[in-house]
Design a protein around this motif. Structure first.
Motif, PDB file in Angstrom:
ATOM      1  N   TYR A   1      -0.965   4.979   0.981  1.00  0.00           N
ATOM      2  CA  TYR A   1      -0.943   3.730   0.207  1.00  0.00           C
ATOM      3  C   TYR A   1      -2.209   2.889   0.336  1.00  0.00           C
ATOM      4  CZ  TYR A   1       3.988   5.000   0.251  1.00  0.00           C
ATOM      5  OH  TYR A   1       5.170   5.671   0.123  1.00  0.00           O
TER       6      TYR A   1
ATOM      7  N   MET B   1       3.585  -4.120   3.278  1.00  0.00           N
ATOM      8  CA  MET B   1       2.723  -4.827   2.339  1.00  0.00           C
ATOM      9  C   MET B   1       1.648  -3.913   1.788  1.00  0.00           C
ATOM     10  SD  MET B   1       2.392  -8.680   3.819  1.00  0.00           S
ATOM     11  CE  MET B   1       1.055  -9.118   2.721  1.00  0.00           C
TER      12      MET B   1
ATOM     13  N   LYS C   1       2.159  -0.732   1.281  1.00  0.00           N
ATOM     14  CA  LYS C   1       2.932   0.035   0.326  1.00  0.00           C
ATOM     15  C   LYS C   1       3.086  -0.721  -0.983  1.00  0.00           C
ATOM     16  CE  LYS C   1       6.599   3.204   1.847  1.00  0.00           C
ATOM     17  NZ  LYS C   1       8.005   3.252   2.301  1.00  0.00           N
ATOM     18  N   GLN C   2       3.392  -1.992  -0.843  1.00  0.00           N
ATOM     19  CA  GLN C   2       3.669  -2.812  -2.018  1.00  0.00           C
ATOM     20  C   GLN C   2       2.412  -3.308  -2.693  1.00  0.00           C
ATOM     21  OE1 GLN C   2       6.091  -5.882  -0.377  1.00  0.00           O
ATOM     22  NE2 GLN C   2       7.934  -4.620  -0.358  1.00  0.00           N
ATOM     23  N   LYS C   3       1.300  -2.871  -2.156  1.00  0.00           N
ATOM     24  CA  LYS C   3       0.013  -3.190  -2.770  1.00  0.00           C
ATOM     25  C   LYS C   3      -0.380  -4.664  -2.673  1.00  0.00           C
ATOM     26  CE  LYS C   3      -0.099   0.671  -5.909  1.00  0.00           C
ATOM     27  NZ  LYS C   3      -1.154   1.177  -5.000  1.00  0.00           N
TER      28      LYS C   3
END
Lengths: 319, 319
Positions: free
Chosen positions: B137, B110, B112-114
């Motif tokens: 990230y 999460m 990483k996926q912002k």
DNA sequence: TTGTACGCGTTATCAG
DNA sequence: CTGATAACGCGTACAA
């Protein structure tokens, strides 16, 4: 940051196809799928979940409003919620509100703004009407017996169980019964006070306002309770304590002071926490973890029902 | 759902101007501002926060990874984190992981996926290297003494304090010392075992593997500890218990069985929870709420430092 | 001080 | 089965 467009370029397909692969949609040829997959491999690609959310209009996020997390009542509730969330791949946004209404409203706002799909309110401070207004934006589930049937809820009947506990004590010969609550405000406390007053009424017993002791949340508050007791002209012979933690604290205090339980003071705890079993405290068994789980499930599925969780008195040795 | 474009149309300005009003930017004339504000009033407009997030690349969301929330250690840590989050208008995404590594990885994902800006890992199961990979990230803060200095952390030195407690007991005449932990895995437990072994080494004391008791998290585990003790050929004369809850449980058990503390069994608890004060348990004072607050602050500001929180032994009456 | 136009990254629709 | 292309709603250079 590589994105879906880059992947499309790299693998020689369109963004739609990439999207399909990403979401496991059918109807995409093996070769193209492989190409896309390979591109994903190479580029350490990460889907930007915010874009997904924007596009989909959903977030897989559920809000949980509670005043504190460090009392057994809320901790166990949260445990149940979290357990189900884990199973259903939902994430929880915690609103540890500390009884601040404005923060509760913020949670409602986030529902409006689509940052969370649904909301569990374990303890409410704001008006029901305000909550009512927000159900159009997502599922809201309350943990109280709502008079307005239109609001989903999972609850225990605090009036009933409190009355039952009082009757139990009365039947054991107690006529001077005090009780403690976490906060005086809050719907549960109101229900309890109502039960208490109705009970007194029924048996024509006098009402002493200092028999209601608030701010009792933690183990150490047992000390406070005993101090208050000492300061009373007419001391109660029995206590209903809405947390086994506090009840245990009272037990320890009494032990120190040589007050024997239940002979000199009867105690009924709440929640049936492990500490109650170990210390043989008569208590009200409330399946909090299960209750939490049900809260989650109801919010998750968007059911608009009112589910009552049943509780029972566990007789042990403090009454 | 009305959006920024509708507002623009209604108030006769451009979307940029609306956006400026929304974000309190300067350089917008009073009249236009008023017009926009009025439009907002009329339409019960709500900003779609996901769009904001997508556009900005930030979410005002911080992840918190912890195994459980219903033990004092983690509950208090969480309390401290939540308190600071409240102050700084940050929302918390709770990863109540239940010691499942894959869910820990999800939290990293999460980041990483912002979907979250930063991450606090209170208890780690996965490899440090994996965490290392993810700091690009967003900020990650650990709650342990990391050997890799590049990872931010706020921690207490479990080795040091454990050794100190052992020395204290030794100095009081104890040579057969057992201890309990929550889980045997986990870096804290490793550190403790290291301290324990070094201590035994120092004083040429024998190592009994059953002196290390794991899975002790809750009050009721005190019972378990005592059972295990009874099954030992050579029983320890002192115990270090890594939670005051459990220590209290042991006290209660001993009381039942007529074992006197500290004469027959010495006990050192951990955390200096209120229960320890009430029951006069000698314990290690760990400022968990403060520690939690520091974790938040470090994650919030993105400091890349390693802050040690100091702890101390509180002498009471169980040794 | 204001507006235009584009970008953010993804999904969904629809035609092919 | 595949690919354009239009949303999704907002922020922000850039130009005016």
């Amino acid at each position: 940051m590589t994105n879906i467009k880059d992947l499309a370029k790299m693998s020689g397909v369109s963004v739609s196809t990439v999207s399909r692969v990403l979401n496991n949609h059918p109807y995409v040829s093996a070769e193209k799928k492989a190409a896309v997959l390979k591109a994903i491999e190479c580029t350490n690609y990460n889907r930007n979940i915010n874009a997904v959310h924007l596009s989909r209009g959903k977030t897989q996020l559920m809000g949980v409003v509670l005043p504190v997390t460090d009392t057994p009542y809320f901790a166990l509730l949260l445990k149940g919620i979290a357990k189900r969330a884990l199973e259903n791949d939902y994430k929880l946004v915690l609103f540890q509100i500390d009884y601040a209404e404005e923060k509760e409203i913020e949670a409602l706002q986030m529902l409006k703004q689509k940052q969370i799909d649904s909301l569990i309110i374990c303890s409410r401070k704001c008006e029901l009407a305000l909550i009512q207004e927000h159900i159009q934006y997502g599922t809201i589930v309350l943990c109280e017996k709502t008079t307005e049937k239109s609001l989903p809820s999972v609850f225990i009947d605090h009036y009933e169980i409190f009355f039952q506990a009082l009757e139990y004590l009365y039947q054991k010969g107690h006529k001077k019964i005090g009780y403690s609550v976490g906060r005086k405000t809050g719907s549960n406390s109101s229900l309890r006070e109502q039960a208490y007053r109705d009970f007194l009424e029924k048996y024509k017993l006098p009402f002493y306002s200092d028999y209601i002791m608030d701010d009792c949340l933690y183990f150490e508050d047992g000390e406070k309770v005993m101090q208050r007791l000492r300061s009373m002209d007419i001391q109660p012979t029995a206590l209903i304590i809405t947390s086994d933690q506090v009840a245990a604290g009272i037990m320890i205090e009494c032990q120190k002071e040589g007050i024997s339980i239940p002979e000199q003071l009867a105690v009924i705890g709440f929640n049936n926490e492990p500490i109650a079993k170990m210390m043989n405290i008569t208590t009200i068994d409330i399946p909090l973890v299960e209750l939490g789980g049900d809260l989650f499930l109801q919010a998750y599925h968007g059911y608009n029902s009112n589910k009552q969780i049943s509780v029972k008195l566990i007789e042990r040795e403090t009454v």
